[in-house]
Design an enzyme around this catalytic site. Structure first.
Site, PDB file in Angstrom:
ATOM      1  N   LEU A  17      10.483  -3.105  -7.292  1.00 59.24           N
ATOM      2  CA  LEU A  17      10.460  -3.878  -6.045  1.00 59.24           C
ATOM      3  C   LEU A  17       9.457  -5.030  -6.136  1.00 59.24           C
ATOM      4  O   LEU A  17       9.703  -6.136  -5.649  1.00 59.24           O
ATOM      5  CB  LEU A  17      10.117  -2.975  -4.852  1.00 59.24           C
ATOM      6  CG  LEU A  17      10.167  -3.670  -3.491  1.00 59.24           C
ATOM      7  CD1 LEU A  17      11.571  -4.193  -3.189  1.00 59.24           C
ATOM      8  CD2 LEU A  17       9.712  -2.736  -2.371  1.00 59.24           C
ATOM      9  N   LYS A  18       8.326  -4.744  -6.770  1.00 61.35           N
ATOM     10  CA  LYS A  18       7.335  -5.800  -6.982  1.00 61.35           C
ATOM     11  C   LYS A  18       7.972  -6.972  -7.729  1.00 61.35           C
ATOM     12  O   LYS A  18       7.882  -8.127  -7.312  1.00 61.35           O
ATOM     13  CB  LYS A  18       6.166  -5.242  -7.796  1.00 61.35           C
ATOM     14  CG  LYS A  18       5.217  -6.298  -8.294  1.00 61.35           C
ATOM     15  CD  LYS A  18       4.405  -5.811  -9.479  1.00 61.35           C
ATOM     16  CE  LYS A  18       3.561  -6.929 -10.030  1.00 61.35           C
ATOM     17  NZ  LYS A  18       2.594  -7.449  -9.072  1.00 61.35           N
ATOM     18  N   LYS A 115      -6.966  -2.861   6.341  1.00 57.91           N
ATOM     19  CA  LYS A 115      -6.815  -1.545   5.710  1.00 57.91           C
ATOM     20  C   LYS A 115      -6.054  -0.571   6.588  1.00 57.91           C
ATOM     21  O   LYS A 115      -6.280  -0.508   7.788  1.00 57.91           O
ATOM     22  CB  LYS A 115      -8.198  -0.938   5.456  1.00 57.91           C
ATOM     23  CG  LYS A 115      -8.981  -1.650   4.415  1.00 57.91           C
ATOM     24  CD  LYS A 115      -8.582  -1.199   3.052  1.00 57.91           C
ATOM     25  CE  LYS A 115      -9.309  -2.032   2.007  1.00 57.91           C
ATOM     26  NZ  LYS A 115      -8.857  -1.752   0.655  1.00 57.91           N
ATOM     27  N   SER A 442     -13.126 -13.425  -9.524  1.00 57.67           N
ATOM     28  CA  SER A 442     -11.958 -13.562 -10.389  1.00 57.67           C
ATOM     29  C   SER A 442     -11.308 -14.930 -10.207  1.00 57.67           C
ATOM     30  O   SER A 442     -11.295 -15.506  -9.121  1.00 57.67           O
ATOM     31  CB  SER A 442     -10.949 -12.457 -10.109  1.00 57.67           C
ATOM     32  OG  SER A 442     -10.561 -12.462  -8.766  1.00 57.67           O
ATOM     33  N   CYS A 525      -0.015  -3.991  -6.661  1.00 59.53           N
ATOM     34  CA  CYS A 525      -0.217  -2.571  -6.944  1.00 59.53           C
ATOM     35  C   CYS A 525      -1.542  -2.363  -7.651  1.00 59.53           C
ATOM     36  O   CYS A 525      -2.100  -3.290  -8.227  1.00 59.53           O
ATOM     37  CB  CYS A 525       0.884  -2.070  -7.866  1.00 59.53           C
ATOM     38  SG  CYS A 525       2.506  -2.247  -7.137  1.00 59.53           S
ATOM     39  N   ASP A 608     -19.814  -5.689  -6.234  1.00 58.88           N
ATOM     40  CA  ASP A 608     -18.780  -5.700  -5.191  1.00 58.88           C
ATOM     41  C   ASP A 608     -18.660  -4.342  -4.509  1.00 58.88           C
ATOM     42  O   ASP A 608     -18.566  -3.327  -5.176  1.00 58.88           O
ATOM     43  CB  ASP A 608     -17.419  -6.034  -5.814  1.00 58.88           C
ATOM     44  CG  ASP A 608     -17.337  -7.480  -6.281  1.00 58.88           C
ATOM     45  OD1 ASP A 608     -17.891  -8.347  -5.593  1.00 58.88           O
ATOM     46  OD2 ASP A 608     -16.720  -7.723  -7.335  1.00 58.88           O
ATOM     47  N   ASP A 665     -28.715  -2.410   5.866  1.00 59.56           N
ATOM     48  CA  ASP A 665     -29.501  -1.428   5.141  1.00 59.56           C
ATOM     49  C   ASP A 665     -29.222  -1.447   3.630  1.00 59.56           C
ATOM     50  O   ASP A 665     -30.046  -1.030   2.830  1.00 59.56           O
ATOM     51  CB  ASP A 665     -29.146  -0.041   5.708  1.00 59.56           C
ATOM     52  CG  ASP A 665     -30.306   0.904   5.622  1.00 59.56           C
ATOM     53  OD1 ASP A 665     -31.446   0.407   5.548  1.00 59.56           O
ATOM     54  OD2 ASP A 665     -30.074   2.125   5.616  1.00 59.56           O
ATOM     55  N   HIS A 703      -5.278 -14.896   0.220  1.00 60.58           N
ATOM     56  CA  HIS A 703      -4.057 -14.087   0.118  1.00 60.58           C
ATOM     57  C   HIS A 703      -2.801 -14.910   0.300  1.00 60.58           C
ATOM     58  O   HIS A 703      -1.703 -14.411   0.139  1.00 60.58           O
ATOM     59  CB  HIS A 703      -4.090 -12.956   1.150  1.00 60.58           C
ATOM     60  CG  HIS A 703      -5.070 -11.906   0.782  1.00 60.58           C
ATOM     61  ND1 HIS A 703      -6.249 -11.718   1.454  1.00 60.58           N
ATOM     62  CD2 HIS A 703      -5.060 -11.015  -0.221  1.00 60.58           C
ATOM     63  CE1 HIS A 703      -6.915 -10.749   0.874  1.00 60.58           C
ATOM     64  NE2 HIS A 703      -6.224 -10.307  -0.135  1.00 60.58           N
TER      65      HIS A 703
END
Ligand SMILES: Nc1nc2c(c(=O)[nH]1)N[C@@H](CNc1ccc(C(=O)N[C@@H](CCC(=O)N[C@@H](CCC(=O)N[C@@H](CCC(=O)O)C(=O)O)C(=O)O)C(=O)O)cc1)CN2
Ligand SMILES: [Zn+2]
Length: 767
Positions: A17-18, A115, A442, A525, A608, A665, A703
């Protein structure tokens, strides 16, 4: 007793599908080809489940991009900025909402993405306005039901529940609360349910994972109203209500009183709810229970002995006819098929189950719970042995690592001095301009870069040849960054397949799959590494490429590491010790790497932690415990260096409001965050809290292939400089650029540098 699941992975075992979506987007293939591949995948999934004995198979769990976006389109919830799209060209509209659209005289931004609960899956956030109109627009749920029926499979259509749908969305105007829209939304559900029941649909699965959150009274009432109304209007419909990822908690009494056919329980995340239910005076023994015993979020084999004990306990009270055996949540979050993994060490492989194997586990558990289970006893013994071998395996335990963990001291999680002192030292050491510009790490992972890695893996490119190609790519990227005038450079991460898998491959205690792909968002993915044992670092992991990059330029290059919480969160993690312990093991390995980078002359090191927020437990009562160990693990990784070494961290896809004091913190000298899609809204938390350290709010939505204009970036920067101390502001994109292509990246970054320089000039004129 019957078997069912909530959903199955849809990207394809070979990521069909990707590939199909990406070919369609680039114009290489047409709509018919994409639809054909989608149909084929749905068919394979349904047939697979049927073949392996799943009694009630879901439909509408397929999606071209995201199931929440599908829901928005099902309910006709389409933001105004897409009104010029031809509603008959469904895929163009759909993908424009998902990814933005910049051609044929149209230029619209994508919808926000965030998310999905505590997973590494991302959904497209529904947008609501005050006078939101809903209609039954996309008929996908009906079409998929018919599609499966044509194959002889009577499925359980899956719909996002109305309350979860509203709670996951966002008000785009003031003056109303999203739950107020329920009255307008429910009639669309009635219409959908009517169409489905006219087709003889027996079961509909309503996903209401908001039930795992701490709901307000008003929100609980919305659930009650919804399901009571559904039941009154459709008394024959069997409602399968699915909650997952955590306990029902204080929503349990209410849930137990709902007029639904089945309540789904995530017994992996919340085993204790079973006793609560069996003992509750509200439990109506006619309500079926779906026992989510198989872990839909991890890849370890189920423990049949333990599961059968639970089933036995339940069947003492409840008629087996009222029970489903299931997975804890949709299998979307697990890879397809362990059988494809020919290179995994056998000792480790026997401990694992991917989606297909989980289907087998579900049907085996059902068989083992029946009186006539003899032919399955060998599977029981096999399972028992595998789990025993794992417990006692020599591969898992490393005494030196355990000792280092028990010797951890408080001082190991503290820098030498506090931020204000460090800031002065770093200012002198780095000599950066006001509004320093940088990127997140990146650069484009082009087809070429990936093909080098693939060819290297296949042995077609030697290590030397591969390294030479990567070195050249790094050099080109350094030259490009110098040319356009960025202030802090990156090497570009070309040598990494993924920011977590790469480190997993270099650390002891991890194994990797070859095809263990899990959808992260849209066509993207990840292949989470399998963290099975004590973690340790044998030798430096990133020092060579980072020092090489720094050797090419006098401008500071950031060392680039993935933090311990993110490595933990984006791996399949061992379940035989607390996650906090495993996280500290990773933290020590990263700490050693940070120290080595400093030793080798890197003045700035980024660690990161995009997954810190994602790892936050769903229920607030569990937050403090998590935040304490997670923040501490980050600090352990970051605190081995001198004051003058500047530690950056980076986070994306995160709401910061309720955890901002914990973010502070962490005490990173600089934090870069994703803020552009929300037009700086995410910055509010930092402003209100008066976040003490430096901060780079993202000004470029990476994105979307869309190039942000100079004016857009300037406007975002102005917003930031109006609310933050100027001396604290960095200028950067939302996140890394690996998913972008070079042409758009170059244009966008030129605009970014120019915007910063314009702002600096403005500042000088004012002074
Ligand atoms: N683990 C993780 N989680 C994350 C992120 C992240 O970067 N990593 N970022 C956030 C957003 N999520 C993202 C997730 C994935 C990707 C992404 O680009 N994934 C790539 C795969 C990356 C990868 O593992 N690449 C490998 C394998 C690449 C590949 O597909 N190779 C081809 C051949 C090469 C080709 O022709 O393309 C093949 O094997 O068939 C490599 O580079 O070595 C993809 O889906 O395309 C981006 C963002 C949140 N969560
Ligand atoms: Zn990011």
């Amino acid at each position: 007793m019957k078997t069912t699941i909530l959903g199955y992975p849809r990207i394809g075992s070979q990521r069909e599908l990707k590939k199909a979506c990406e070919a369609f987007w680039s114009g290489k293939t047409d709509k018919d080809e994409l639809l054909k591949i989608a149909s084929e995948l749905k068919k394979q999934n349904w047939k697979q489940q049927q073949h392996l004995g799943i009694d009630l198979i879901p439909s509408n769990d397929f999606s071209f991009y995201d199931q929440v976006l599908d829901a928005s389109l099902t309910f006709g919830c389409i933001p105004k900025r897409y009104q010029d799209f031809d509603k008959n060209n469904f895929l163009e509209l759909y993908f424009a909402m998902a990814r933005g659209h910049q051609k044929d005289n149209k230029d619209v931004t994508a919808m926000e993405m965030t998310k999905w609960f505590d997973t590494n899956y991302h959904y497209i956030v529904p947008e609501f306005e005050k006078n939101q109109h809903f209609e039954f627009f996309s008929k996908k749920v009906v079409e998929e039901y018919k599609e499966a029926l044509a194959l002889g499979i009577k499925t359980k259509p899956v719909l996002m529940g109305p309350v979860t749908f509203l709670l996951l969305g966002k008000e785009k105007e003031t003056g109303f609360h999203k739950l107020d829209l329920l009255d307008k939304l429910l009639p669309v559900y009635y219409e959908i349910i009517t169409e489905l029941t006219n087709l003889d649909v027996e079961y509909i699965q309503f996903d209401e994972p908001c039930l795992a959150l701490n709901l307000s009274q008003k929100e609980r009432e919305a659930i009650t109203t919804t399901y009571k109304t559904f039941h009154t209007k459709f008394p024959k419909l069997k409602i399968y209500l699915a909650n997952y990822f955590d306990c029902y908690g204080e929503n349990l009494d209410m849930a137990l009183q709902l007029p639904v056919d089945t309540l789904h329980l995530d017994l992996v995340r919340c085993p204790s709810q079973l006793d609560d239910i069996l003992q509750s005076k509200h439990y109506n023994p006619k309500t079926k229970l779906a026992l989510g015993l198989i872990d839909g979020r991890n890849i370890w084999k189920n423990d049949f002995e333990a599961s059968l004990k639970i089933i036995k306990k339940v069947t003492n009270t409840i008629n087996p006819e009222n029970l489903w055996i299931s997975a804890s949540c949709s299998l979307l979050h697990t890879p397809y098929d362990l059988d494809l993994e020919i290179n995994l060490p056998n000792e480790i492989k026997q401990w694992l189950a991917f989606a297909k194997q989980k289907l087998e586990e579900i049907t085996t558990l059902k068989a083992l719970s029946s009186s006539d289970n003899e032919s399955y006893l060998s599977l029981f013994e096999e399972n028992k042995l595998a789990n025993l071998t794992r417990k006692n395996s020599k591969l898992i335990h490393n005494q030196l690592v355990k000792e280092r963990i028990s010797n951890l001291k408080d001082a190991d999680s503290r820098r030498e001095n506090n931020f204000s002192i460090r800031q002065a030292t770093q200012k002198a050491a780095l000599n950066l301009p006001l509004y320093p510009t940088t990127t997140i790490g990146s650069f484009p992972q082009t087809k070429e870069v990936r093909s080098w890695r693939l060819n290297h893996k296949k042995g077609i490119l030697s290590q030397e040849e591969y390294n030479a190609l990567i070195a050249k790519e790094i050099e080109d990227s350094i030259r490009f960054q110098e040319d356009i005038g960025l202030d802090v450079l990156v090497h570009g991460e070309f040598e990494r397949n993924d920011m977590v898998e790469y480190f997993g491959e270099k650390l002891n205690g991890f194994a990797f799959s070859a095809y263990g792909w899990v959808q992260s968002y849209g066509s993207r993915c990840v292949k989470p590494p399998i963290l099975f044992g004590d973690v340790s670092r044998e030798k430096p992991m990133t020092v060579a490429w980072s020092t090489y990059a720094q050797s090419l330029t006098n401008i500071p290059v950031k060392g680039m590491l993935t933090g311990p919480v993110t490595i933990l969160q984006w791996s399949f993690v061992r379940n035989d010790q607390p996650r906090a312990t495993t996280c500290n093991q990773i933290a020590l390995a990263i700490r050693d790497e940070v120290v080595d980078l400093e030793k080798n002359g890197l003045k700035i090191i980024q660690i990161d932690e995009p997954a810190i927020r994602e790892g936050l437990p769903l229920r607030k009562e569990d937050w403090n415990h998590y935040l304490n160990w997670a923040v501490k693990a980050f600090r352990i990784s970051a605190s081995g260096v001198k004051d003058e070494t500047q530690i950056h961290t980076h986070m994306c896809y995160s709401e910061f409001n309720d955890i901002i004091s914990n973010i502070a913190d962490m005490d990173a000298d600089v934090i870069t965050i994703e803020t552009s899609r929300s037009e700086m809204e995410l910055l509010d938390a930092f402003v209100n809290f008066q976040y003490p350290n430096e901060i780079g709010p993202g000004v470029y939505d990476i994105h979307s292939p869309r190039i942000p204009t100079l004016e857009e970036i300037e406007a975002l920067l102005m917003k930031a400089s109006n609310v933050l101390p100027n001396q604290h502001i960095w200028v950067n994109p939302d996140c890394g650029l690996k998913t972008r292509d070079w042409p758009e990246t170059k244009e966008a970054l030129k605009n970014l540098v120019k915007a910063a320089s314009n702002l600096r000039k403005k500042e000088l004129n004012l002074a």
